[in-house]
Scaffold this motif. Structure first.
Motif, PDB file in Angstrom:
ATOM      1  N   VAL A 147      14.969 -21.973  -4.614  1.00  0.00           N
ATOM      2  CA  VAL A 147      14.544 -22.344  -3.256  1.00  0.00           C
ATOM      3  C   VAL A 147      15.482 -23.421  -2.717  1.00  0.00           C
ATOM      4  N   GLY A 148      16.027 -23.187  -1.554  1.00  0.00           N
ATOM      5  CA  GLY A 148      16.926 -24.157  -0.945  1.00  0.00           C
ATOM      6  C   GLY A 148      18.371 -24.036  -1.368  1.00  0.00           C
ATOM      7  N   VAL A 149      18.662 -23.143  -2.324  1.00  0.00           N
ATOM      8  CA  VAL A 149      20.039 -22.947  -2.775  1.00  0.00           C
ATOM      9  C   VAL A 149      20.786 -22.085  -1.752  1.00  0.00           C
ATOM     10  N   HIS A 150      22.045 -22.418  -1.502  1.00  0.00           N
ATOM     11  CA  HIS A 150      22.870 -21.566  -0.643  1.00  0.00           C
ATOM     12  C   HIS A 150      23.248 -20.331  -1.439  1.00  0.00           C
ATOM     13  N   LEU A 151      22.597 -19.232  -1.111  1.00  0.00           N
ATOM     14  CA  LEU A 151      22.647 -18.047  -1.963  1.00  0.00           C
ATOM     15  C   LEU A 151      24.059 -17.487  -2.095  1.00  0.00           C
ATOM     16  N   GLU A 152      24.785 -17.430  -1.003  1.00  0.00           N
ATOM     17  CA  GLU A 152      26.118 -16.866  -1.053  1.00  0.00           C
ATOM     18  C   GLU A 152      27.029 -17.663  -1.993  1.00  0.00           C
ATOM     19  N   SER A 153      26.953 -18.985  -1.902  1.00  0.00           N
ATOM     20  CA  SER A 153      27.802 -19.819  -2.765  1.00  0.00           C
ATOM     21  C   SER A 153      27.412 -19.683  -4.228  1.00  0.00           C
ATOM     22  N   ALA A 154      26.114 -19.608  -4.490  1.00  0.00           N
ATOM     23  CA  ALA A 154      25.650 -19.479  -5.868  1.00  0.00           C
ATOM     24  C   ALA A 154      26.108 -18.159  -6.474  1.00  0.00           C
ATOM     25  N   LEU A 155      26.060 -17.087  -5.701  1.00  0.00           N
ATOM     26  CA  LEU A 155      26.517 -15.789  -6.209  1.00  0.00           C
ATOM     27  C   LEU A 155      28.027 -15.785  -6.420  1.00  0.00           C
ATOM     28  N   LEU A 156      28.761 -16.393  -5.502  1.00  0.00           N
ATOM     29  CA  LEU A 156      30.214 -16.443  -5.646  1.00  0.00           C
ATOM     30  C   LEU A 156      30.609 -17.197  -6.917  1.00  0.00           C
ATOM     31  N   ASP A 157      29.874 -18.277  -7.221  1.00  0.00           N
ATOM     32  CA  ASP A 157      30.163 -19.057  -8.428  1.00  0.00           C
ATOM     33  C   ASP A 157      30.004 -18.216  -9.692  1.00  0.00           C
ATOM     34  N   GLN A 158      29.128 -17.208  -9.642  1.00  0.00           N
ATOM     35  CA  GLN A 158      28.880 -16.389 -10.825  1.00  0.00           C
ATOM     36  C   GLN A 158      30.073 -15.512 -11.193  1.00  0.00           C
ATOM     37  N   ILE A 159      30.872 -15.126 -10.215  1.00  0.00           N
ATOM     38  CA  ILE A 159      31.961 -14.177 -10.507  1.00  0.00           C
ATOM     39  C   ILE A 159      33.336 -14.695 -10.082  1.00  0.00           C
ATOM     40  N   ALA A 160      33.391 -15.939  -9.625  1.00  0.00           N
ATOM     41  CA  ALA A 160      34.650 -16.458  -9.082  1.00  0.00           C
ATOM     42  C   ALA A 160      35.751 -16.477 -10.140  1.00  0.00           C
ATOM     43  N   GLN A 161      36.912 -15.966  -9.777  1.00  0.00           N
ATOM     44  CA  GLN A 161      38.104 -16.007 -10.618  1.00  0.00           C
ATOM     45  C   GLN A 161      39.315 -16.314  -9.733  1.00  0.00           C
ATOM     46  N   ASP A 162      40.273 -16.969 -10.310  1.00  0.00           N
ATOM     47  CA  ASP A 162      41.484 -17.324  -9.562  1.00  0.00           C
ATOM     48  C   ASP A 162      42.193 -16.064  -9.066  1.00  0.00           C
ATOM     49  N   ASP A 163      42.686 -16.150  -7.847  1.00  0.00           N
ATOM     50  CA  ASP A 163      43.502 -15.098  -7.239  1.00  0.00           C
ATOM     51  C   ASP A 163      42.728 -13.822  -6.896  1.00  0.00           C
ATOM     52  N   TRP A 164      41.400 -13.880  -6.976  1.00  0.00           N
ATOM     53  CA  TRP A 164      40.610 -12.727  -6.568  1.00  0.00           C
ATOM     54  C   TRP A 164      40.268 -12.839  -5.083  1.00  0.00           C
TER      55      TRP A 164
END
Length: 446
Positions: A147-164
């Motif tokens: 609750v209150g989490v910025h959903l898009e940023s949280a999901l991006l953090d799960q799969i973020a990789q350099d140069d993607w």
């Protein structure tokens, strides 16, 4: 070989192919092997292939059959937010509290995803709202963490990789909550990954608190409702919070909602009105009517925000009291007022049968250009304790309406008055409509 083909058919939602394979002897309880390993029912559940899942169950698929890691069909449906599939699995006997090898339960998985519809199905079926998962968290703990989490940023953090490269997609899920998808791929396109979640965590936390008997302060609940007013398709979080407060039916909550009706913030006033509209109602009892009606009557005069005024109109109708008629007529008749189904509902709810002006207005609404307005106006007219040639002719005129729900409501009204023309309406609805509500109306008519 048949099992591999059955698995693929379930995965792709190919009902005819699945039925053909089952008829040829494919075993729905035998896992496919090789590259696509697993149970066909689990594949159907993971991808929301409802009809295929029903066919597999009818063919004897074990609803609680498990794949590697202890994953069952219901766990897959919960993890991916598929409420329709979850419902048919539960109806077939799926164990609503069984966990996988990591301790994830259907409720904890649905809470993590924000899958409001699945959570509602599970709670209705007796799932334990306080059962811990493998990490020692309850579903409520999980929902509150989101609750209150910025959903898009949280999901991006799960799969973020350099140069993607990444793209964010938003659409509404079937349960009305916003479905957020974050998809990424490598620069050369050789790798890709996707994660999803739904923006239903605030509503889920509210449901789980209620199920667990947790008394969350009114201001916290209101903040959830207001924050999600414009994100859900049909204000799902808003109404779940409102319903939770309405069920409390105590003076302290009532006073808090009354104060909201006087807030300087229009959204808070709107929520206060929507929640107080049916506060304390129990069967035919309306213990707060004599406090609520004057409040709403005053707001009908003082409120300047069109959206809040629409809520006031609806709330006046919910009181079901003839004393609200002057305010309902005033709001409906104001210059620039946009006609909606709320007008017809509110007017019918407070209209005395002998009020000529109000009756004429309701009859005029049965001819409105909007299907919804005609439907609800016809339903309101059908339900009046009034049987005159004018009422009968008005209802009979709607038997040829293009909207079959309107036809069904007119049929109900004529049947209740013993008018033989109801038969023609019933025959038309049964021949032309596949709407369960409309068909039920005409078959239940006396």
């Amino acid at each position: 070989m048949h099992e591999e083909q059955l698995y693929r058919a379930a995965l792709n939602g190919e009902l005819d192919k699945a039925a053909e394979l089952l008829a040829a002897g494919a075993d729905p309880n035998r896992p496919s092997e090789g590259e696509e390993e697993g149970l066909a029912l689990c594949a159907a559940a993971a991808w929301d292939r409802v009809e295929v899942a029903e066919a597999l169950l009818a063919a004897g698929a074990d609803v609680n059959g498990g794949e590697s890691g202890g994953w069952t069909a219901l766990l897959w449906a919960a993890a991916n937010g598929h409420a329709d599939t979850a419902r048919i699995l539960i109806e077939a006997g799926a164990a609503v509290d069984d966990a996988n090898d990591d301790g994830d339960t259907p409720l904890s998985l649905a809470a993590r995803r924000g899958a409001l519809g699945v959570v509602q199905e599970l709670l209705r079926s007796g799932a334990d709202p306080q059962k811990y998962d493998g990490d020692g968290d309850t579903p409520l703990d999980i929902a509150n963490d989101w609750v209150g989490v910025h959903l898009e940023s949280a999901l991006l953090d799960q799969i973020a990789q350099d140069d993607w490269e990444y793209v964010v997609g938003r659409q509404f899920a079937k349960d009305g909550t916003e479905l957020v998808t974050v998809a990424g791929r490598s620069a050369d396109g050789s790798q890709s990954e996707q994660v999803q979640a739904q923006r239903g965590h605030a509503a889920i936390a509210t449901l789980l608190e209620d199920a667990a008997g947790t008394h969350t302060p009114v201001d916290q609940l209101v903040a959830r409702a207001v924050a999600h007013r414009d994100t859900d398709e049909d204000a799902e979080t808003w109404w779940i919070v409102a319903d939770t407060l309405v069920k409390r039916a105590d003076d302290e909550t009532y006073e808090a909602l009354s104060d909201l009706c006087l807030s300087e913030d229009a959204r808070e006033r709107e929520f206060g009105v929507d929640a107080i509209a049916q506060f304390g109602f129990a069967e035919d009892a309306k213990p707060y009517l004599e406090r609520t009606l004057p409040l709403l009557q005053k707001m009908a005069t003082t409120e300047g925000n069109p959206q809040v005024l629409r809520s006031v109109l609806s709330a006046l109708g919910h009181q079901g009291d003839h004393r609200a008629l002057p305010q309902v007529l005033d709001i409906i008749g104001r210059p620039g007022h946009k006609r909606t189904m709320t007008d017809a509902i509110a007017l019918a709810d407070v209209l005395p049968p002998d009020h000529e002006e109000g009756l004429a207005l309701l009859i005029a609404m049965t001819e409105d250009e909007s299907d919804e307005v005609r439907d609800w106006a016809t339903a309101g007219l059908a339900g009046l304790d009034l049987d005159t040639p004018l009422v009968r002719e008005t209802l009979a005129a709607r038997l040829d309406d293009a909207d079959l729900r309107t036809v069904a409501e007119a049929t109900r009204g004529l049947a209740a008055r013993g008018d033989e023309r109801a038969r023609r309406g019933a025959e038309r609805v049964l021949a032309e409509s596949d709407d369960d509500y409309a068909r039920e109306l005409v078959t239940a008519a006396p």
